[in-house]
Design a protein around this motif. Structure first.
Motif, short mmCIF file in Angstrom:
data_model
loop_
_atom_site.label_atom_id
_atom_site.label_comp_id
_atom_site.label_asym_id
_atom_site.label_seq_id
_atom_site.Cartn_x
_atom_site.Cartn_y
_atom_site.Cartn_z
N UNK A 10 -10.18 -21.80 -38.28
CA UNK A 10 -10.90 -22.57 -37.26
C UNK A 10 -11.76 -23.63 -37.92
N UNK A 11 -11.74 -24.84 -37.33
CA UNK A 11 -12.65 -25.89 -37.75
C UNK A 11 -13.56 -26.25 -36.61
N UNK B 23 -12.90 -23.01 -33.06
CA UNK B 23 -13.06 -21.55 -33.01
C UNK B 23 -12.72 -21.01 -31.62
N UNK B 24 -12.90 -21.84 -30.58
CA UNK B 24 -12.79 -21.34 -29.20
C UNK B 24 -11.47 -20.60 -28.92
N UNK C 17 -6.73 -24.17 -35.64
CA UNK C 17 -7.22 -25.12 -34.64
C UNK C 17 -8.45 -25.83 -35.19
N UNK C 18 -8.40 -27.16 -35.19
CA UNK C 18 -9.53 -27.92 -35.70
C UNK C 18 -9.29 -29.39 -35.53
N UNK C 19 -10.24 -30.22 -36.01
CA UNK C 19 -10.04 -31.67 -35.93
C UNK C 19 -8.89 -32.11 -36.83
#
Ligand code: FES
Length: 343
Positions: free
Chosen positions: A213-214, A218-219, A303-305
């Motif tokens: 997660x970035x 995290x969601x 999941x992250x930018x």
């Protein structure tokens, strides 16, 4: 008795239908007014061929030309013949529009706005008809920002079985949702959203999983962990959570709770800011080695930018340890989603 079948279309729209054990998925879809691709309806043409990503079923009768043995071994199936033996998740090889369906619209009331820090806010909604909203852990919805003509996409940070739904938002200057949450949002506000959407969702765990997660990426991983906490299955799952500053670090206490609840779940986090008080400073790539990836015998969810996603992809490529499956979702401040799979 009936089972729930999630139909995930190529454009990310997901519809859920009920299917009895004695009816085919195609029959149940038709009753729900969803026209999944069909031609012969007899297991002969292969037009309805889909990929079953989760669940057990009886494949029914069909000929080799419609579905080859190796395809069936990979999980491909024929909805015109198959009958469910459990809940199922199917990837349908058409758009939702071609199947004459679309994402559902829901209305909800804002019940809580939690300001985790100067950079991160979480809000919670009470959905008017919660029973009509199903989603897979990891999916997102498009939310109309009150008082604007804008919509923004946010992944559920809550689990599919929690009554209230919640979302994590990184506040950005000039952002439509940021402005609303910062200046105008009040409990009792009415909101509308469509969904669920997306192909970034938790599959059946068959090997160790590495979650990355970035920031507010995290969601969707919190939603997946909520599902795992509910099932309490012992399985190796490790989460690496990276943020830019200490202000961005949220829900560490929630992760600690998950580590107590989920047998086999561990996590680590790092903060990029050299001035951070965190034990580990730097990027998640600094916490990844062949052992973390179980020498490739792992399913990876990231999941992250965009910059973080690309950095992780490059790092894995340089390690020369290709995971069995690699699913990732990029988000931008405008929250345009790009979901992909590199298996
Ligand atoms: Fe022909 Fe299913 S519609 S095989």
């Amino acid at each position: 008795m009936s089972f729930q079948v999630a139909l995930n279309f190529e454009d990310g729209v997901t519809r859920f239908i009920e299917c009895r054990p004695d009816e085919t998925v195609a029959e149940a879809s038709y009753k729900a007014r969803i026209n999944i691709p069909l031609d012969c309806r007899d297991g002969a043409c292969g037009t309805c061929k889909s990929l079953c990503e989760s669940g057990r079923y009886d494949g029914g009768d069909y000929i080799e030309e419609a579905l080859a043995e190796d395809e069936a071994a990979q999980g491909y199936c024929l909805p015109c013949q198959m009958t469910p033996q459990s809940d199922l998740v199917l990837r349908i090889q058409s758009s939702s529009a071609a199947a004459k369906t679309a994402a559902a619209t829901h209305t909800a009331t804002l019940t809580d706005i939690k300001r985790h820090s100067s950079t991160t806010v979480e809000f919670t909604l009470d959905v008017d008809d919660r029973g009509a909203l199903d989603f897979l852990p990891g999916q997102y919805v498009n939310i109309a920002v009150p008082g604007t003509d804008q919509t923004r996409s946010y992944s559920f940070s809550s689990g599919p079985n929690q009554h209230r739904i919640s979302f994590l938002v990184r506040l950005v200057d000039g952002g439509a949702m940021s402005g609303y949450l910062h200046e105008r949002a009040r409990p009792g506000d009415r909101l509308e959203f469509t969904g669920p959407m997306g192909g970034f969702y938790l599959r059946d765990l068959t090997r160790p999983a590495l979650l990355l997660a970035g920031g507010t990426g995290l969601a969707p991983l919190l939603s997946m962990l909520e599902r795992l906490a509910q099932n309490r299955l012992a399985h190796p799952v490790h989460l690496l959570y990276g943020v830019t500053t200490d202000e961005d670090l949220v829900h560490v206490d929630t992760l600690e709770d998950f580590a107590e609840l989920i047998p086999g779940f561990t996590f680590d986090h790092c903060v990029a800011d050299p001035g951070s008080t965190a034990r580990t400073k730097g990027f998640v790539t600094g916490l990844m080695d062949a052992r973390t990836l179980h020498d490739g015998e792992a399913d990876v969810y990231l999941c992250g930018p965009p910059a973080m996603v690309e950095a992780v992809r490059g790092h894995i490529a340089r390690m020369g340890v290709a995971p069995v499956s690699f699913r990732y979702e990029k988000f931008t401040p405008a929250a345009v989603r790009a979901t992909a799979e590199a298996a």
